[in-house]
Design a protein around this motif. Structure first.
Motif, PDB file in Angstrom:
ATOM      1  N   GLU A 181      -7.859   1.284   1.285  1.00  0.00           N
ATOM      2  CA  GLU A 181      -6.721   0.424   1.589  1.00  0.00           C
ATOM      3  C   GLU A 181      -7.159  -0.820   2.367  1.00  0.00           C
ATOM      4  N   LEU A 182      -8.016  -0.611   3.356  1.00  0.00           N
ATOM      5  CA  LEU A 182      -8.519  -1.751   4.126  1.00  0.00           C
ATOM      6  C   LEU A 182      -9.270  -2.731   3.235  1.00  0.00           C
ATOM      7  N   ASP A 183     -10.069  -2.204   2.331  1.00  0.00           N
ATOM      8  CA  ASP A 183     -10.835  -3.059   1.424  1.00  0.00           C
ATOM      9  C   ASP A 183      -9.908  -3.834   0.492  1.00  0.00           C
ATOM     10  N   PHE A 184      -8.875  -3.177  -0.018  1.00  0.00           N
ATOM     11  CA  PHE A 184      -7.917  -3.832  -0.899  1.00  0.00           C
ATOM     12  C   PHE A 184      -7.227  -4.977  -0.163  1.00  0.00           C
ATOM     13  N   ALA A 185      -6.816  -4.719   1.086  1.00  0.00           N
ATOM     14  CA  ALA A 185      -6.149  -5.767   1.855  1.00  0.00           C
ATOM     15  C   ALA A 185      -7.094  -6.925   2.152  1.00  0.00           C
ATOM     16  N   THR A 186      -8.338  -6.624   2.492  1.00  0.00           N
ATOM     17  CA  THR A 186      -9.311  -7.679   2.791  1.00  0.00           C
ATOM     18  C   THR A 186      -9.528  -8.574   1.577  1.00  0.00           C
TER      19      THR A 186
ATOM     20  N   LEU B 266       0.865  -1.172   0.000  1.00  0.00           N
ATOM     21  CA  LEU B 266       0.000   0.000   0.000  1.00  0.00           C
ATOM     22  C   LEU B 266       0.905   1.226   0.000  1.00  0.00           C
ATOM     23  N   SER B 267       0.925   1.936  -1.115  1.00  0.00           N
ATOM     24  CA  SER B 267       1.878   3.033  -1.283  1.00  0.00           C
ATOM     25  C   SER B 267       1.139   4.333  -1.551  1.00  0.00           C
ATOM     26  N   ALA B 268       1.336   5.334  -0.680  1.00  0.00           N
ATOM     27  CA  ALA B 268       0.677   6.629  -0.825  1.00  0.00           C
ATOM     28  C   ALA B 268       1.703   7.702  -1.160  1.00  0.00           C
ATOM     29  N   VAL B 269       1.348   8.580  -2.074  1.00  0.00           N
ATOM     30  CA  VAL B 269       2.173   9.713  -2.548  1.00  0.00           C
ATOM     31  C   VAL B 269       3.659   9.357  -2.581  1.00  0.00           C
TER      32      VAL B 269
ATOM     33  N   VAL C 129      -8.420 -11.417   4.930  1.00  0.00           N
ATOM     34  CA  VAL C 129      -8.547 -11.109   6.350  1.00  0.00           C
ATOM     35  C   VAL C 129      -9.991 -10.747   6.649  1.00  0.00           C
ATOM     36  N   SER C 130     -10.497 -11.209   7.783  1.00  0.00           N
ATOM     37  CA  SER C 130     -11.873 -10.896   8.146  1.00  0.00           C
ATOM     38  C   SER C 130     -12.034  -9.398   8.308  1.00  0.00           C
TER      39      SER C 130
ATOM     40  N   ALA D 293       3.507  -8.928  -5.464  1.00  0.00           N
ATOM     41  CA  ALA D 293       2.409  -8.739  -4.525  1.00  0.00           C
ATOM     42  C   ALA D 293       1.379  -7.771  -5.086  1.00  0.00           C
ATOM     43  N   PRO D 294       0.099  -7.980  -4.795  1.00  0.00           N
ATOM     44  CA  PRO D 294      -0.917  -6.990  -5.172  1.00  0.00           C
ATOM     45  C   PRO D 294      -0.540  -5.624  -4.585  1.00  0.00           C
ATOM     46  N   LEU D 295      -0.714  -4.579  -5.381  1.00  0.00           N
ATOM     47  CA  LEU D 295      -0.227  -3.259  -4.996  1.00  0.00           C
ATOM     48  C   LEU D 295      -1.308  -2.203  -5.192  1.00  0.00           C
ATOM     49  N   TYR D 296      -1.511  -1.418  -4.142  1.00  0.00           N
ATOM     50  CA  TYR D 296      -2.460  -0.296  -4.175  1.00  0.00           C
ATOM     51  C   TYR D 296      -1.659   0.998  -4.062  1.00  0.00           C
ATOM     52  N   ILE D 297      -1.897   1.934  -4.977  1.00  0.00           N
ATOM     53  CA  ILE D 297      -1.180   3.208  -4.997  1.00  0.00           C
ATOM     54  C   ILE D 297      -2.195   4.337  -4.963  1.00  0.00           C
ATOM     55  N   SER D 298      -1.945   5.342  -4.098  1.00  0.00           N
ATOM     56  CA  SER D 298      -2.750   6.562  -4.105  1.00  0.00           C
ATOM     57  C   SER D 298      -1.823   7.750  -4.287  1.00  0.00           C
ATOM     58  N   ALA D 299      -2.295   8.769  -5.010  1.00  0.00           N
ATOM     59  CA  ALA D 299      -1.437   9.907  -5.325  1.00  0.00           C
ATOM     60  C   ALA D 299      -2.265  11.164  -5.518  1.00  0.00           C
TER      61      ALA D 299
END
Length: 619
Positions: free
Chosen positions: A604-609, A496-499, A614-615, A548-554
């Motif tokens: 981010e939480l939704d992406f990880a779930t 999970l990578s932000a800016v 994860v429950s 690994a699955p990767l989520y980026i926000s910018a």
């Protein structure tokens, strides 16, 4: 009838609960203060008249405002007006005692201000720039304004009401305004003319730019030392300047008389970094001591050379100020307890109305042997028995450190059943100059060695489930996340990578000028001069190794980690159909809007779930 409070989960309440910064008070009108609050759902500036108890919202802009100052006479509030978080703009001002009658005033800068207030350009004649320090004179008509642009480098201007600004300093390397003396005749400048953006030198000049004194601890090579301005003595005609130095391998204060050249070494026997500011009468210093992710306060009497503890609870003091009556106000929190502005009288100084933030779990200290020495990590555990899905929340900076302080983001992950690990890797502050300066030339790779050592401990100790390990961070932490996923692909289950910095070469060419100077210092030159170092430290070099699955926000207006270099990285992921998602939002280097922050954490939480199984929310 009172509206029913929405049934938000605790993690959202921590973001939404009103909070305030430590109030800044006017030197000659101490009842007049300025603070930052998120009371409207966006972080904005507020004026507070302590004599009457009246509080007034000063700024009201779609993307928020946090950069402001109150003039020493308490008559004016200065605030920095940029465009949608791009940090490039001009200073505006409005009267402290603005008309607060009915109606909404429309400022002359971008966006509307508080009720009845009218803004005006504070430094007419100065073109938009990145801010590089501000000092306001006690005469009510003089200001010293620091600026930074790609074209001009660093400039400093004396601005007097009704007169054209006068440039008194210019240099290609980064520099900024440190302070203006109490009588308004001397200006302390921090500069890096020697080319090392990590270690400033000091110059004191008159208002015409003429040099009065110099202090430079940079010696070249590995022995370069930094200095910082902590403030002139608050006494008429006093030429003492409080200075931070690193001569004994850590930050500590000394008093430098810029007229005589005399240096008073305080020799405070405290481990860790030590900062200070003056008591209002100039007879003592308020000392802030930071050590092993926690902080404490002391009063140092200059005549008696006596250090007296100012009692505070265990945790972190993120700001403190001594008031004219001798009391001390400070902003305190711990990982388990939300922040409060407290006083040594025992009172809570500024308690925002409305919902209170729920607490979280305390941190545990972990020390792990790393390749460069002992690494300090802070760990929060959810209820139950491990191993847990575990998120490594990597701090930004890199010259920063995680501390035992309240943070809504990590607390949200704990609520969802994750253990949270925060690592103060080499490059972090608070562990001595050698630890902070260790990054040069192997940028990113050194930090990841320390993170890997803590990861090994987390798995072997039974804390972390090795199949559910998340690498996460924002800014420099976002950069380390991308670099870690590419150079340590077997270590991490999700990113999970932000800016972030994603393509170091493009980032260098697009970023604000002050960060170019920092990158030249870290890398030892420009991308053209040391291309192999930029290549070795750039996440783009390793993007094809990311599994690994990767989520980026910018932020699309980000001047620190510009959007074009993020898009270059994302294009490479897309070209090979790597599992990734990208969220772009209309702001700069992060957002000052509470709902936007909540949205980003929720995504981010939704992406990880979805990718870790994860429950969902457990608290």
């Amino acid at each position: 009838m009172t509206a029913e409070m929405p049934n938000w989960p605790d993690w959202e309440k921590r973001f939404r609960a009103p909070r305030v910064s430590l109030p800044e008070w006017a030197e000659d009108a101490p009842d007049r203060s300025l603070f930052v609050s998120n009371a409207t759902g966006t972080y904005e500036l507020y004026a507070w008249d302590r004599a009457t108890g009246e509080q007034r919202q000063v700024t009201d802009r779609p993307n928020g405002t946090t950069d402001g100052a109150v003039s020493p006479d308490g008559q004016w509030i200065w605030w920095f007006s940029d465009t949608d978080g791009d940090e490039f703009g001009v200073w505006m001002r409005q009267p402290f005692a603005a008309d607060t009658g009915q109606g909404q005033g429309q400022g002359q800068g971008e966006g509307a201000t508080g009720a009845g207030a009218v803004d005006e350009p504070a430094a007419p004649g100065l073109e938009p720039s990145y801010p590089a320090g501000l000092a306001l004179g006690r005469d009510g008509r003089t200001a010293v304004v620091g600026r930074s642009t790609d074209e001009d480098g660093s400039t400093i201007h004396v601005v007097r009401a009704g007169e054209k600004p006068v440039e008194i300093y210019r240099h290609r390397e980064s520099a900024g305004v440190g302070d203006l003396s109490y009588d308004g005749t001397l200006i302390a400048v921090e500069h890096t003319e020697h080319g090392d953006a990590m270690h400033s030198a000091l110059r004191v000049v008159r208002l015409d730019g003429g040099t009065v004194a110099e202090l430079d601890d940079s010696k070249g090579g590995v022995e370069e030392l930094g200095l910082e301005v902590l403030g002139f003595a608050p006494v008429e005609g006093d030429t003492r300047l409080l200075v931070g130095h690193q001569r004994r391998g850590r930050w500590e204060p000394m008093v430098w008389d810029v007229a005589t050249g005399e240096e008073l070494d305080l020799a405070l026997e405290l481990p860790g970094d030590v900062g200070a500011e003056w008591y209002p009468d100039g007879s003592a210093l308020l000392v802030v001591h930071s050590f092993e992710a926690r902080s404490e306060l002391f009063r140092f009497d200059l005549a008696e050379r006596e250090l007296i503890e100012v009692p505070t609870p265990k945790g972190s003091v993120s700001g403190a100020t001594a008031r004219p009556d001798g009391t001390v106000e400070y902003l305190w929190s711990s990982a388990a307890e939300p922040p409060q502005v407290r006083s040594t009288t025992g009172a809570v100084v500024l308690d925002p109305p409305g919902m209170k933030a729920p607490g979280s779990v305390p941190v545990e200290d972990v020390w792990v042997e790393g390749p460069g020495g002992r690494v300090h990590a802070l760990v929060q555990r959810p209820a139950g028995a491990g191993p847990f899905p575990t998120i490594f929340e990597i701090h930004g900076g890199p010259t920063w450190h995680d501390s035992d302080a309240f943070a809504a983001g990590p607390a949200a992950w704990v609520d969802h059943g994750y253990a949270v690990v925060r690592v103060n890797y080499r490059g972090s502050t608070g562990y001595g100059r050698e630890w902070t300066d260790a990054l040069k030339h192997r940028v990113g790779l050194i930090e990841l060695e320390d993170i890997a050592a803590v990861r090994e401990w987390a798995v072997s100790s039974g804390l972390a489930d090795p199949a559910k390990l998340v690498l996460s961070g924002g800014s420099w932490g976002g950069y380390l996340t991308l670099l870690g996923l590419g150079t340590q692909p077997d270590f991490w289950s999700l990113g999970l990578s932000a800016v972030p910095v994603a393509d170091y070469v493009t980032a260098y060419h697009d970023e604000m000028e002050a960060l170019k100077s920092m990158d030249r210092t870290l890398m030892g030159g420009t991308p053209e001069e040391v291309p192999e170092r930029y290549e070795a430290s750039s996440p783009l070099t390793y993007v094809d190794r990311v599994r690994a699955p990767l989520y980026i926000s910018a932020g699309v207006n980000d001047p620190r980690c510009p959007i074009r270099q993020v898009e270059n990285y994302v294009d490479r992921l897309a070209a090979r159909d790597a599992v990734h998602e990208v969220y772009r939002y209309d702001a700069g280097h992060g957002s000052l809007v509470v709902e936007e922050r909540i949205k980003q954490v929720r995504l981010e939480l939704d992406f990880a779930t979805r990718h870790l199984g994860v429950s969902p929310y457990r608290a």
